[in-house]
Design a protein around this motif. Structure first.
Motif, PDB file in Angstrom:
ATOM      1  N   GLN A 168     -31.267  -2.990 -44.138  1.00  0.00           N
ATOM      2  CA  GLN A 168     -32.105  -3.860 -44.957  1.00  0.00           C
ATOM      3  C   GLN A 168     -31.349  -5.118 -45.377  1.00  0.00           C
ATOM      4  O   GLN A 168     -31.915  -6.221 -45.391  1.00  0.00           O
ATOM      5  CB  GLN A 168     -32.611  -3.089 -46.169  1.00  0.00           C
ATOM      6  CG  GLN A 168     -33.656  -2.052 -45.808  1.00  0.00           C
ATOM      7  CD  GLN A 168     -34.104  -1.210 -46.991  1.00  0.00           C
ATOM      8  OE1 GLN A 168     -33.349  -1.006 -47.941  1.00  0.00           O
ATOM      9  NE2 GLN A 168     -35.326  -0.702 -46.920  1.00  0.00           N
ATOM     10  N   GLY A 171     -31.148  -7.410 -42.440  1.00  0.00           N
ATOM     11  CA  GLY A 171     -32.457  -8.026 -42.250  1.00  0.00           C
ATOM     12  C   GLY A 171     -32.664  -9.193 -43.202  1.00  0.00           C
ATOM     13  O   GLY A 171     -33.219 -10.233 -42.815  1.00  0.00           O
ATOM     14  N   MET A 172     -32.208  -9.039 -44.444  1.00  0.00           N
ATOM     15  CA  MET A 172     -32.288 -10.143 -45.407  1.00  0.00           C
ATOM     16  C   MET A 172     -31.473 -11.338 -44.930  1.00  0.00           C
ATOM     17  O   MET A 172     -31.901 -12.488 -45.057  1.00  0.00           O
ATOM     18  CB  MET A 172     -31.759  -9.696 -46.776  1.00  0.00           C
ATOM     19  CG  MET A 172     -32.670  -8.799 -47.569  1.00  0.00           C
ATOM     20  SD  MET A 172     -31.886  -8.300 -49.134  1.00  0.00           S
ATOM     21  CE  MET A 172     -31.776  -9.880 -49.981  1.00  0.00           C
ATOM     22  N   VAL A 173     -30.302 -11.063 -44.407  1.00  0.00           N
ATOM     23  CA  VAL A 173     -29.425 -12.146 -43.974  1.00  0.00           C
ATOM     24  C   VAL A 173     -30.029 -12.899 -42.792  1.00  0.00           C
ATOM     25  O   VAL A 173     -29.996 -14.130 -42.740  1.00  0.00           O
ATOM     26  CB  VAL A 173     -28.029 -11.592 -43.603  1.00  0.00           C
ATOM     27  CG1 VAL A 173     -27.181 -12.670 -42.940  1.00  0.00           C
ATOM     28  CG2 VAL A 173     -27.332 -11.059 -44.846  1.00  0.00           C
ATOM     29  N   ARG A 174     -30.582 -12.157 -41.845  1.00  0.00           N
ATOM     30  CA  ARG A 174     -31.200 -12.828 -40.695  1.00  0.00           C
ATOM     31  C   ARG A 174     -32.400 -13.661 -41.137  1.00  0.00           C
ATOM     32  O   ARG A 174     -32.497 -14.833 -40.824  1.00  0.00           O
ATOM     33  CB  ARG A 174     -31.659 -11.795 -39.667  1.00  0.00           C
ATOM     34  CG  ARG A 174     -30.546 -11.134 -38.897  1.00  0.00           C
ATOM     35  CD  ARG A 174     -31.090 -10.136 -37.908  1.00  0.00           C
ATOM     36  NE  ARG A 174     -31.993 -10.755 -36.957  1.00  0.00           N
ATOM     37  CZ  ARG A 174     -32.779 -10.087 -36.126  1.00  0.00           C
ATOM     38  NH1 ARG A 174     -32.790  -8.765 -36.157  1.00  0.00           N
ATOM     39  NH2 ARG A 174     -33.549 -10.726 -35.280  1.00  0.00           N
ATOM     40  N   GLY A 175     -33.312 -13.014 -41.845  1.00  0.00           N
ATOM     41  CA  GLY A 175     -34.478 -13.685 -42.379  1.00  0.00           C
ATOM     42  C   GLY A 175     -35.194 -14.575 -41.373  1.00  0.00           C
ATOM     43  O   GLY A 175     -35.152 -14.354 -40.161  1.00  0.00           O
ATOM     44  N   LYS A 176     -35.845 -15.617 -41.887  1.00  0.00           N
ATOM     45  CA  LYS A 176     -36.537 -16.561 -41.018  1.00  0.00           C
ATOM     46  C   LYS A 176     -35.570 -17.539 -40.374  1.00  0.00           C
ATOM     47  O   LYS A 176     -35.891 -18.154 -39.349  1.00  0.00           O
ATOM     48  CB  LYS A 176     -37.593 -17.337 -41.821  1.00  0.00           C
ATOM     49  CG  LYS A 176     -38.792 -16.509 -42.249  1.00  0.00           C
ATOM     50  CD  LYS A 176     -39.820 -17.390 -42.957  1.00  0.00           C
ATOM     51  CE  LYS A 176     -41.050 -16.579 -43.363  1.00  0.00           C
ATOM     52  NZ  LYS A 176     -42.044 -17.429 -44.075  1.00  0.00           N
ATOM     53  N   HIS A 178     -32.679 -17.105 -38.738  1.00  0.00           N
ATOM     54  CA  HIS A 178     -32.308 -16.754 -37.372  1.00  0.00           C
ATOM     55  C   HIS A 178     -33.500 -16.843 -36.434  1.00  0.00           C
ATOM     56  O   HIS A 178     -33.365 -17.275 -35.281  1.00  0.00           O
ATOM     57  CB  HIS A 178     -31.716 -15.350 -37.330  1.00  0.00           C
ATOM     58  CG  HIS A 178     -31.381 -14.897 -35.942  1.00  0.00           C
ATOM     59  ND1 HIS A 178     -32.135 -13.941 -35.274  1.00  0.00           N
ATOM     60  CD2 HIS A 178     -30.406 -15.273 -35.083  1.00  0.00           C
ATOM     61  CE1 HIS A 178     -31.616 -13.762 -34.077  1.00  0.00           C
ATOM     62  NE2 HIS A 178     -30.571 -14.539 -33.934  1.00  0.00           N
ATOM     63  N   HIS A 197     -26.732 -19.133 -47.543  1.00  0.00           N
ATOM     64  CA  HIS A 197     -27.796 -18.182 -47.228  1.00  0.00           C
ATOM     65  C   HIS A 197     -27.301 -16.742 -47.408  1.00  0.00           C
ATOM     66  O   HIS A 197     -27.978 -15.915 -48.038  1.00  0.00           O
ATOM     67  CB  HIS A 197     -28.238 -18.415 -45.771  1.00  0.00           C
ATOM     68  CG  HIS A 197     -29.401 -17.601 -45.339  1.00  0.00           C
ATOM     69  ND1 HIS A 197     -30.721 -17.964 -45.534  1.00  0.00           N
ATOM     70  CD2 HIS A 197     -29.447 -16.406 -44.693  1.00  0.00           C
ATOM     71  CE1 HIS A 197     -31.519 -17.053 -45.039  1.00  0.00           C
ATOM     72  NE2 HIS A 197     -30.780 -16.093 -44.511  1.00  0.00           N
ATOM     73  N   HIS A 200     -26.566 -15.828 -51.161  1.00  0.00           N
ATOM     74  CA  HIS A 200     -27.773 -15.579 -51.947  1.00  0.00           C
ATOM     75  C   HIS A 200     -28.279 -14.153 -51.698  1.00  0.00           C
ATOM     76  O   HIS A 200     -28.615 -13.422 -52.645  1.00  0.00           O
ATOM     77  CB  HIS A 200     -28.845 -16.593 -51.582  1.00  0.00           C
ATOM     78  CG  HIS A 200     -30.094 -16.491 -52.395  1.00  0.00           C
ATOM     79  ND1 HIS A 200     -30.155 -16.830 -53.729  1.00  0.00           N
ATOM     80  CD2 HIS A 200     -31.345 -16.063 -52.071  1.00  0.00           C
ATOM     81  CE1 HIS A 200     -31.383 -16.633 -54.190  1.00  0.00           C
ATOM     82  NE2 HIS A 200     -32.117 -16.162 -53.206  1.00  0.00           N
ATOM     83  N   ALA A 201     -28.308 -13.742 -50.433  1.00  0.00           N
ATOM     84  CA  ALA A 201     -28.738 -12.380 -50.110  1.00  0.00           C
ATOM     85  C   ALA A 201     -27.788 -11.357 -50.720  1.00  0.00           C
ATOM     86  O   ALA A 201     -28.213 -10.320 -51.246  1.00  0.00           O
ATOM     87  CB  ALA A 201     -28.798 -12.202 -48.592  1.00  0.00           C
TER      88      ALA A 201
END
Length: 212
Positions: A168, A171-176, A178, A197, A200-201
């Motif tokens: 999870q 997934g937050m780090v990749r976000g929109k 990537h 980025h 912040h995550a």
């Protein structure tokens, strides 16, 4: 037709140089042609050597493709492995550093080529997607899960599923971000954008897991 990225020909260099040259050329061929349409004969032709020589290094297209994926994911995983072995006990700092290295690797050209290649092949050739997940995302998640489990134990914080938490966070780090880069909507971000980025995550995630 691809441009051979090395002056090394199959018969004129050391075994290690040959292997690296094969992987570099195969990456270009797989990227441009796709997994399904690429044959060992086509790769051998681009290398300028015989198919028999190519098979000495990689007995099948599947093994060659997996080696290409490992090469593409290797730099990212090496950086993450170094961090996973560190003794830091600051969750936010560890997550920020892990996230920065992870996203930096994902947005590198080699990783983007691999991601796009697998995305294009995934529906028709699910074995290609499976190899990609085993070589990259699964290993990154497993490394981070060990770190999160260690931090939780140090603090006496219940964490029933470290692997789910790790996935999870990644997934937050990749976000929109990537996704935009991968589909060509935006250029790869600079180092400061990636750091901000990831930080912040990390702040949100570390507070949610370990605060209080």
């Amino acid at each position: 037709m691809v441009t051979n990225p090395s002056n090394c020909r199959l018969k004129r260099c050391s075994p290690d140089e040959r292997r690296e040259n094969i992987l570099a050329v195969a990456t270009e061929v797989f990227t441009q042609t796709g997994y399904g349409a690429t044959s060992m004969s086509a790769i051998a032709a681009e290398l300028g050597g015989s198919k028999a020589t190519l098979y000495k290094y990689f007995p099948s297209k599947e093994q060659l493709f997996e080696a290409v994926l490992m090469r593409g994911c290797g730099a990212v995983l090496a950086a993450l492995e170094q961090l996973a072995e560190a003794d830091s006990d600051d969750p936010e700092a560890i997550l920020a550093d892990f996230g920065t290295r992870f996203l930096t690797g994902l947005c590198g050209q080699r990783s983007l080529d691999v991601y796009r290649m697998v995305h294009a092949a995934g529906l028709q050739f699910p074995e290609a997607a499976d190899m990609f997940f085993r070589c990259g995302p699964d290993r990154a998640g497993a490394m981070l899960a060990i770190v999160l489990d260690r931090l939780a134990r140090q603090r006496g914080v219940p964490l029933r599923d470290p692997r789910l938490a790790a996935d999870q966070f990644l997934g937050m780090v990749r976000g929109k971000l990537h996704m935009r880069v991968a589909i060509g909507v935006m250029a790869p971000p600079d180092a400061e954008t990636i750091r901000r980025h990831a930080a912040h995550a990390a702040r949100i995630f570390a507070h949610g897991l370990f605060a209080g």
